[in-house]
Design a protein around this motif. Sequence first.
Motif, mmCIF file in Angstrom:
data_model
loop_
_atom_site.group_PDB
_atom_site.id
_atom_site.type_symbol
_atom_site.label_atom_id
_atom_site.label_comp_id
_atom_site.label_asym_id
_atom_site.label_seq_id
_atom_site.Cartn_x
_atom_site.Cartn_y
_atom_site.Cartn_z
ATOM 1 N N GLU B 40 33.012 39.834 29.903
ATOM 2 C CA GLU B 40 32.147 40.968 30.236
ATOM 3 C C GLU B 40 32.307 42.139 29.264
ATOM 4 N N THR B 94 45.278 33.555 31.099
ATOM 5 C CA THR B 94 44.995 34.595 32.091
ATOM 6 C C THR B 94 45.651 34.242 33.421
ATOM 7 N N LYS B 95 45.981 35.298 34.153
ATOM 8 C CA LYS B 95 46.532 35.100 35.498
ATOM 9 C C LYS B 95 46.089 36.265 36.377
ATOM 10 N N ASP B 96 45.490 35.953 37.509
ATOM 11 C CA ASP B 96 45.055 36.978 38.469
ATOM 12 C C ASP B 96 44.232 38.080 37.791
ATOM 13 N N HIS B 97 43.255 37.685 37.005
ATOM 14 C CA HIS B 97 42.340 38.606 36.333
ATOM 15 C C HIS B 97 43.022 39.498 35.289
ATOM 16 N N TYR B 98 44.179 39.061 34.825
ATOM 17 C CA TYR B 98 44.834 39.747 33.702
ATOM 18 C C TYR B 98 45.028 38.758 32.561
ATOM 19 N N PRO B 117 43.650 43.903 31.930
ATOM 20 C CA PRO B 117 42.614 43.310 32.801
ATOM 21 C C PRO B 117 41.562 42.588 31.967
ATOM 22 N N THR B 119 37.756 40.290 32.522
ATOM 23 C CA THR B 119 36.732 39.785 33.437
ATOM 24 C C THR B 119 35.937 38.692 32.756
ATOM 25 N N LEU B 121 33.083 36.121 33.618
ATOM 26 C CA LEU B 121 32.064 35.839 34.623
ATOM 27 C C LEU B 121 31.555 34.415 34.441
ATOM 28 N N GLU B 122 31.515 33.654 35.549
ATOM 29 C CA GLU B 122 31.054 32.277 35.438
ATOM 30 C C GLU B 122 29.556 32.247 35.174
#
Lengths: 146, 124
Positions: B40, B94-98, B117, B119, B121-122
């Motif tokens: 994103e 990545t792990k947990d949006h990080y 952080p 993001t 997006l699928e």
Amino acid sequence: MNANHIKWLPVLLASTLFIGCATGPTYQESTAQMRPLAAENGRIFIYRKTSLGAAVQPEVTVDGEPVGKAKPKGYFYVDLPPGSHEISASTEAERNLKLTLDAGEEKYVRLEVKMGAFVGHVKPVLVDTAVGREEIQKMKYVGSGE
Amino acid sequence: MNRCPLVIVVAFVSACSTPTVNLSSPMSVTDSADAVFRLEENVTIKAKHAAPLTLRAGTSWRQIGTIEQGRVFDTEDQVVIVNSFDVHEAAIVTKDHYLVGYYLKVSETFVEAQAVPITLLEGE
């Protein structure tokens, strides 16, 4: 140093910049002679964009085998089977690039000159395909050691 | 005394190499790598002794596997490298949006980065 010497200084400086620069055909001129890529291999283009540290022109190896020299403003290419490969250039210290290659894939490696303790280091760096394709247009073919 | 240059070079190299972590088990390859994720916003990765790398917004990513440190994503839209004393082609972890680090494709090791952080997006 008298005035006559000073008059020739710019010429002398300019000539040292071009010592050892690549002298082969340009990328555009050499593409017609480029051999087709075999379906089972990938291709890596290796080039040196600048004349900085032109006197330092180490051999470039791929997986320990010599494939060419790091000539300023020169390029060459190697065709390799898919898998992991290591591209190296050594002066007082060896700098390596470890990458993977797929069949039919093209990758671009720029040889960058870095400061060393005693002499410059030549460092192979993988660059975006779009960047490599654009930068290589101005390089001259210096053959490969294949 | 004549070993002095060698010692200096070795010290220089070891001081500037990015520390890597061996994995306790190899990456488990993701069977369904068809799902495409779009980044994103730009994200800049910073790892010890490596040049910062900015991942460009809009690039497409696929999950290629999982390691103990997180999910491993790769892209064909830009080069991902760990540019340290040597250079390593890499994927991101990545792990947990990080974003937590790099997965080095050749040595199959992990390089920790400052967690930032991210993001993905699928969908394209």
